[in-house]
Design a protein around this motif. Sequence first.
Motif, PDB file in Angstrom:
ATOM      1  N   LEU A 543       0.517  -1.288   0.259  1.00  0.00           N
ATOM      2  CA  LEU A 543       0.070  -0.440   0.398  1.00  0.00           C
ATOM      3  C   LEU A 543       0.851   1.431  -0.039  1.00  0.00           C
ATOM      4  O   LEU A 543       0.582   2.193   0.176  1.00  0.00           O
ATOM      5  CB  LEU A 543      -0.936  -0.065   1.543  1.00  0.00           C
ATOM      6  CG  LEU A 543      -1.796  -0.975   1.233  1.00  0.00           C
ATOM      7  CD1 LEU A 543      -2.530  -1.212   2.582  1.00  0.00           C
ATOM      8  CD2 LEU A 543      -2.842  -1.071   0.363  1.00  0.00           C
ATOM      9  N   LEU A 544       1.922   1.233   0.315  1.00  0.00           N
ATOM     10  CA  LEU A 544       3.015   2.666  -0.079  1.00  0.00           C
ATOM     11  C   LEU A 544       2.808   2.646  -1.201  1.00  0.00           C
ATOM     12  O   LEU A 544       2.960   2.134  -2.101  1.00  0.00           O
ATOM     13  CB  LEU A 544       3.984   2.073   0.745  1.00  0.00           C
ATOM     14  CG  LEU A 544       4.733   1.491   2.452  1.00  0.00           C
ATOM     15  CD1 LEU A 544       5.820   1.273   2.659  1.00  0.00           C
ATOM     16  CD2 LEU A 544       3.944   3.117   3.245  1.00  0.00           C
ATOM     17  N   ASP A 545       3.034   4.721  -1.111  1.00  0.00           N
ATOM     18  CA  ASP A 545       3.636   4.983  -2.842  1.00  0.00           C
ATOM     19  C   ASP A 545       4.493   4.678  -3.273  1.00  0.00           C
ATOM     20  O   ASP A 545       5.458   4.583  -2.088  1.00  0.00           O
ATOM     21  CB  ASP A 545       3.084   5.838  -2.185  1.00  0.00           C
ATOM     22  CG  ASP A 545       3.607   6.994  -1.303  1.00  0.00           C
ATOM     23  OD1 ASP A 545       4.922   7.410  -1.742  1.00  0.00           O
ATOM     24  OD2 ASP A 545       3.137   7.972  -0.367  1.00  0.00           O
ATOM     25  N   PRO A 546       5.032   5.179  -4.062  1.00  0.00           N
ATOM     26  CA  PRO A 546       6.487   4.908  -4.992  1.00  0.00           C
ATOM     27  C   PRO A 546       7.391   5.664  -4.606  1.00  0.00           C
ATOM     28  O   PRO A 546       8.570   5.214  -4.001  1.00  0.00           O
ATOM     29  CB  PRO A 546       6.006   5.207  -6.256  1.00  0.00           C
ATOM     30  CG  PRO A 546       4.741   4.865  -6.512  1.00  0.00           C
ATOM     31  CD  PRO A 546       4.052   5.080  -5.433  1.00  0.00           C
ATOM     32  N   ARG A 549       8.208   4.233  -0.306  1.00  0.00           N
ATOM     33  CA  ARG A 549       9.017   2.226  -1.389  1.00  0.00           C
ATOM     34  C   ARG A 549      10.235   3.016  -1.342  1.00  0.00           C
ATOM     35  O   ARG A 549      11.277   1.717  -1.151  1.00  0.00           O
ATOM     36  CB  ARG A 549       8.283   1.446  -2.192  1.00  0.00           C
ATOM     37  CG  ARG A 549       6.559   1.954  -1.979  1.00  0.00           C
ATOM     38  CD  ARG A 549       5.920   0.779  -2.711  1.00  0.00           C
ATOM     39  NE  ARG A 549       6.324  -0.373  -3.664  1.00  0.00           N
ATOM     40  CZ  ARG A 549       6.280  -1.408  -3.554  1.00  0.00           C
ATOM     41  NH1 ARG A 549       5.386  -1.979  -2.789  1.00  0.00           N
ATOM     42  NH2 ARG A 549       6.914  -2.436  -4.535  1.00  0.00           N
ATOM     43  N   LEU A 550      10.646   4.346  -2.409  1.00  0.00           N
ATOM     44  CA  LEU A 550      12.007   4.177  -2.213  1.00  0.00           C
ATOM     45  C   LEU A 550      12.361   4.563  -1.399  1.00  0.00           C
ATOM     46  O   LEU A 550      14.331   4.581  -0.715  1.00  0.00           O
ATOM     47  CB  LEU A 550      12.417   5.224  -3.296  1.00  0.00           C
ATOM     48  CG  LEU A 550      11.202   5.092  -5.032  1.00  0.00           C
ATOM     49  CD1 LEU A 550      12.304   5.809  -6.087  1.00  0.00           C
ATOM     50  CD2 LEU A 550      13.075   3.944  -5.501  1.00  0.00           C
ATOM     51  N   ASP A 551      12.258   5.597  -0.608  1.00  0.00           N
ATOM     52  CA  ASP A 551      12.525   5.912   0.627  1.00  0.00           C
ATOM     53  C   ASP A 551      12.927   4.604   2.159  1.00  0.00           C
ATOM     54  O   ASP A 551      13.888   4.391   1.846  1.00  0.00           O
ATOM     55  CB  ASP A 551      11.797   7.139   1.646  1.00  0.00           C
ATOM     56  CG  ASP A 551      11.618   8.363   0.492  1.00  0.00           C
ATOM     57  OD1 ASP A 551      13.163   8.619   0.100  1.00  0.00           O
ATOM     58  OD2 ASP A 551      10.979   9.106   1.113  1.00  0.00           O
ATOM     59  N   LEU A 552      12.271   3.405   1.947  1.00  0.00           N
ATOM     60  CA  LEU A 552      11.800   2.654   3.193  1.00  0.00           C
ATOM     61  C   LEU A 552      13.393   1.603   1.732  1.00  0.00           C
ATOM     62  O   LEU A 552      14.605   1.267   2.638  1.00  0.00           O
ATOM     63  CB  LEU A 552      11.227   2.187   3.191  1.00  0.00           C
ATOM     64  CG  LEU A 552      10.993   0.697   4.126  1.00  0.00           C
ATOM     65  CD1 LEU A 552      11.452   0.384   5.067  1.00  0.00           C
ATOM     66  CD2 LEU A 552      10.126   0.372   4.255  1.00  0.00           C
ATOM     67  N   LEU A 553      13.123   1.678   0.482  1.00  0.00           N
ATOM     68  CA  LEU A 553      14.566   0.654  -0.252  1.00  0.00           C
ATOM     69  C   LEU A 553      15.545   1.245   0.077  1.00  0.00           C
ATOM     70  O   LEU A 553      17.014   1.030   0.507  1.00  0.00           O
ATOM     71  CB  LEU A 553      14.570   0.873  -1.587  1.00  0.00           C
ATOM     72  CG  LEU A 553      15.225   0.031  -2.321  1.00  0.00           C
ATOM     73  CD1 LEU A 553      15.278  -1.633  -2.225  1.00  0.00           C
ATOM     74  CD2 LEU A 553      14.466   0.153  -4.137  1.00  0.00           C
TER      75      LEU A 553
END
Length: 704
Positions: A543-546, A549-553
């Motif tokens: 459900l995370l926005d792109p 998701r990039l920040d978490l990656l």
Amino acid sequence: MATAIQKITLSSARDIPFNKLVLSQSNVRRVKAGVSIEELAESIARRGLIQSLHVRPVLDADGAETGMFEVPAGGRRYRALELLAKQKRLVKTAPVPCVVGDANSDILTDEVSLVENIERAPLHPLDQFRAFLGLRDKGMTEEAIAAAFFVGVNVVKQRLRLASVSPALQEIYANDGMTLEQLMAFTVSSDHARQEQVWDTIKDGWQKEPYHIRRMLTETAVRASDRRAAFVGVEAYEAAGGIVLRDLFQSDDGGWLQDPTLLDRLVAEKLKVAADEIAGEGWKWVEAALSFPYGHEHGLRELVGTTVDLTEEERATREALREEYDRLEAEYAEADELPDEIDARLGEIEQALDAFEQRPAIYDPADIAIAGVFVSIDTDGSLLVDRGYVRPEDEPRAETEDEDAIEVDGDTNHPATLAVQRAVVTVGGQAAEPDDDEEDSIKPLPERLVIELTAHRTLALRNAVAEHPDVAMTMLLHKLVSDTFRHTAPTGCLEARVNHIFFSAQSEELKDSTPAREVAERHERWGDHVPDDDQALWDWLSLLDPGTRLDLLAHCVSFGVNALFERPNPYSGSGVSQHGLDVRLAQADRLARATGLDMVTAGWKPTVGNYLGRVTKPRILEAVREGAGERAAQLIDHLKKGDMAKEAERLLADTGWLPEPLRLVVQDDPAADGDGDEALPAFLDEEEEPSDDEDEAPHAIAAE
């Protein structure tokens, strides 16, 4: 024929009733600022009139004496006597010792008054210091001396402290060989031999400032503001026989504790007591230390406790404090400066409100039985207790014991069926520093120092990667594409993972650095949202926005960054090969260029602890020459290594100088940044073992 020398005649002296004296209009002392008649009157009342007045007879119009006498010299004494007469402490007809001048003298009374004031020689400060010391030696207390000379007790203490400086240094001061400010600086130590040693060291040098003298005299002492001193308490240290030396001439933050060994012992004992008390809560282990390195909790599972709710009474108290704080802020909003009592009260309220926010957590007894606690000292000297960490080997088992203990200095007891830990109290532990090499050749950097420096760089790279999600994505794709198209051995279905890299060596300041703080804060922010359940985690990620998701990656990928130098091991499968190290460091440079990492911006500065005190004198001079210029290097090239390192730290503080392992390698040819076969940086481009030749290359690394 020889001319006879004309003999001079001195004026006669006699007692004249006070009511026959008048102050001369020719007295040159007219400005009364800084002239204390009251103190002089008290001095006369205590000691009598020490100096006579100079007077001349007052003549009438016919030139005959009137019986009155004017006072051209001694106006302050006259006014003091006048004040005593007004206070009924001196009769108006009391005889006053006077030197009577000739009324018909050719010397003007103005000249007599002027010369009486300008020809007086002030007492040398050293004579005053010694006089105060003589009075104390003869039985007068410091308070009595202060009262007798109308000064504060602290002034007397200062004078007596100055008189306690080495007699040899006092004579140098008396002969104008040093300034009063320099003499004051020597009072921070009572060791005459050390005082003289310091003076012999600096007397022919260019740096003789008082602060430098104080620093040299206190380099083996511990400031009272040190967290160890704050933790133990200066009173407890003194009660144990410790000596605190204080600077009476400037703010010293409570002085210097002269016995670091005693202080460290008291710290260890108090930590042990605290660890014993916490062990009584039922924890499996308690590890106590002065401080813990960055990442000490990595690999451990952190328990999540239940925060204790506020009682109704505590809630009411908190609301009352908030209302009082808001009221005081509004009341003094327009004030340029808060009154001391209001400022203190606001501080008390802030501390009380903070205590309400820092609520204790309750843990399940079953979790406590397998978990442990880290106990250390915070920067302000308070006890820092971090509860609830489970080691992998302590994860739930079939049988456990309810015993708990503390590990001390690595000793472990093993009662019954469970290994019980004892609290470890470790103070210090700094590795041996390199010897003070007096040779002129630049020796290679010590291997441990290079590891520590590259640990700084690795942590900064992690932070930089986490702040550049696009670079993190490219980095991850590089790994995946390499596995897919370069035919590396498969290890599973996908098995793309990040191995968290831990530092085998790190300097004390790494855990307090800016990257360390930012990485920890970022990790804590993400940790507050990541679900524990596997399916819930999958759903949450979906459900995370792109952008998120990039920040978490980027954050996760950053933990796998490894720019550490380590000694290559060509003889076994463990460790890293020379080729692997070459690729690692080349890719680290590429990553630094991609993220724009600047170690100066990341907060690294050369200090005695992290570099300058760890290398040889030629290395220190090379650093100063590169960072501050040839002139700066020449100013310190005569100093001993310890002093040279301290001065180099000051000279390099704001220059942005970096040692070779931390510098950004500029790549001119993009094509060379491909397979990781780039040449090593200059500081590593040498043989692994240093040569015995004195002319060895200046950028080689020495293997320990």
